[in-house]
Write an enzyme that holds these catalytic residues in place. Sequence first.
Site, PDB file in Angstrom:
ATOM      1  N   LYS A  22      74.474  78.949  63.652  1.00 40.74           N
ATOM      2  CA  LYS A  22      73.595  79.657  64.599  1.00 40.74           C
ATOM      3  C   LYS A  22      72.988  78.690  65.620  1.00 40.74           C
ATOM      4  CE  LYS A  22      69.053  81.896  64.627  1.00 40.74           C
ATOM      5  NZ  LYS A  22      68.008  80.904  64.828  1.00 40.74           N
ATOM      6  N   ASN A  23      72.453  77.564  65.141  1.00 34.16           N
ATOM      7  CA  ASN A  23      71.737  76.668  66.053  1.00 34.16           C
ATOM      8  C   ASN A  23      72.681  75.949  67.014  1.00 34.16           C
ATOM      9  OD1 ASN A  23      69.357  77.482  64.957  1.00 34.16           O
ATOM     10  ND2 ASN A  23      69.072  75.708  63.646  1.00 34.16           N
ATOM     11  N   ARG A  97      64.150  83.573  71.549  1.00 31.06           N
ATOM     12  CA  ARG A  97      63.758  82.182  71.755  1.00 31.06           C
ATOM     13  C   ARG A  97      64.892  81.362  72.383  1.00 31.06           C
ATOM     14  NH1 ARG A  97      59.871  79.198  70.167  1.00 31.06           N
ATOM     15  NH2 ARG A  97      59.013  80.654  68.681  1.00 31.06           N
ATOM     16  N   ASP A 121      60.521  83.224  65.899  1.00 31.82           N
ATOM     17  CA  ASP A 121      59.928  83.115  64.565  1.00 31.82           C
ATOM     18  C   ASP A 121      58.419  82.942  64.572  1.00 31.82           C
ATOM     19  OD1 ASP A 121      61.931  83.317  62.853  1.00 31.82           O
ATOM     20  OD2 ASP A 121      62.388  81.198  62.710  1.00 31.82           O
ATOM     21  N   ASP A 319      64.804  73.599  57.827  1.00 33.93           N
ATOM     22  CA  ASP A 319      65.284  74.955  57.544  1.00 33.93           C
ATOM     23  C   ASP A 319      65.688  75.165  56.089  1.00 33.93           C
ATOM     24  OD1 ASP A 319      64.825  75.805  60.075  1.00 33.93           O
ATOM     25  OD2 ASP A 319      66.890  75.660  60.765  1.00 33.93           O
ATOM     26  N   MET A 341      57.238  69.274  59.545  1.00 37.44           N
ATOM     27  CA  MET A 341      57.573  69.530  60.947  1.00 37.44           C
ATOM     28  C   MET A 341      57.032  70.848  61.512  1.00 37.44           C
ATOM     29  SD  MET A 341      61.374  67.884  60.941  1.00 37.44           S
ATOM     30  CE  MET A 341      61.846  68.315  62.606  1.00 37.44           C
TER      31      MET A 341
END
Length: 441
Positions: A22-23, A97, A121, A319, A341
Site C-alpha cells: 500500500k505505502n 491522505r 488515520d 506499522d 514515532m
Amino acid sequence: MNAFEINGGKPLKGEIIPQGAKNEALQILSAVLLTEEPVTISNVPDIKDVNKLIDLLKALGVSVNRIDEDTYVFEAKNINIDYFQSNEFKEKGGSLRGSIMIVGPLLARFGKAAIPKPGGDKIGRRRLDTHFLGFEKLGAKFIYDAENHFFNVDASQLKGAYILLDEASVTGTANIVMAAVLAKGTTEIYNAACEPYLQQLCKMLNRMGAKISGIGSNLLTIEGVDRLGGTTHRMLPDMIEIGSFIGMAAMTGSEITIKDVCYKELGIIPTVFQRLGIKMELRGDDLFIPAQDSYEIDTFIDGSILTISDSPWPGFTPDLLSIVLVVATQAKGNVLVHQKMFESRLFFVDKLIDMGAQIILCDPHRATVIGLNKMYPLRGIEMTSPDIRAGVSLLIAALSAKGTSTIHNIEQIERGYQHIEERLKKLGADIRRVEATPKGH
C-alpha cells in the site's frame, strides 16, 4: 455499517499471497504524472486508499487502462490543471491522505499544484511540514487559503538545492524526490528516508530517465533532467501484511506459508518476530511458519525484559508494533512495546484487556505485555477498529480468541488490506461480514 463476525480459536492452514505494498503504491502511482508516456504498474493492491488515488488520477485527466486484475497502464498526457480549483477535487483530495503525493510530480511538470488539508488515520497529528519545507527549498511558494483549508502552490522555477529534512519522512522524501527530478541543477536530500518502497520509487524514476544516486542511503543526490519517459514497474509485497500473517500464524497455532515475500526487502521484521519466539523457515522466497503450541519471548543478554520499539528504516516499522503487542499477549514471557514515532497508536489495548490480555499501558507511548503462554485464551467481545493497523491486530486477536467477536468500523481495515475476509476464509477462518450497529450508536 458493515462489521466482521469472527468465531475464533480455530487453527488455520494453507498458503496466503501478500498483496502489493500500500505505502509503495501511493508513491508509485503519483509518479505516473511525471511523464506523458505510458507507465505500466503491476501488483497494485485492490484497496480503498489506492482505488481512491486512481480515481483522483482519472479525474485529473490521466488515462487509466486496467489490463489485468493487478496491472494498470497509466498515461498522463492530457492533464487538466484547472481541476484543482473544483469542489470535486477539494472533496476527493481531502478524504485521502495519499493525495499529498501528487503535489511533487505536478509541481515538477507543470509548475503549479494545489492541495486540500488531508484526512486519513487518527494516529496523532501527522504534519506535512516536511513536504512543504522541501518544496520551498526548491523554490515553490505556498499560499494557504484558511477559509477553504486549501494550499495553492506556485513552482514555475524549481531549482536544485541542499535539503536537510527535519524528519526522515517516507512520503516527504518521495514527494521531494519527485519534485527534484525535473528541477534545474542538483538537489541533495540529507536525512532522507531509505525504506524499500522509496528505493523502489527511485529505481523506477531512474528507469524513466532520472539521475538519482545514493539509493538506499540517507543521502540522495538528484541531477535534474528535462523530461522523463515511460517504464514498467512491479510493486513489492506489503511487508506489513507479511508481518501480520506471521503474527496470526503464531497466535492461532497455525501452519501457514506466506508466498513470494521478497525476503531481502523485509529488513529486521523477521528477526523481531523470531525474538518473540516464532519459528519460521525460508523456502525459496516463501516464508513457512510451522504450527507452534507455544512461543517464548527472548530477553536481553543480561536477562532483562525485552523492549521492542519502532524507528525509521532500517529500524522496525511502527506499522507492525500493534501486531507485536497482540502476539505477545499469548507468548511466554514479557515485553515492553515502545511506540516512539506516533502518539495515540496504543489506545486500542483497552479492547485487548477486555478480551483478557494482561497489558499495562504505562503512558500513550509504552505498554508492558505479560504473556499468558496460551494458558488463558483471549475471549471474544464486541469492539470497534480505530485505525488500519489496530484493526488488523484486533482481527488477529479475534481469530485466536475463544467465542465470537464482532469488529465494527471495518472500513478502516479495508483501507489497507484487500479482500481480507476471502483470503482468511481460504485458510479456514470462520469470519463473515454482517450488517451491524455498534452499541451506543
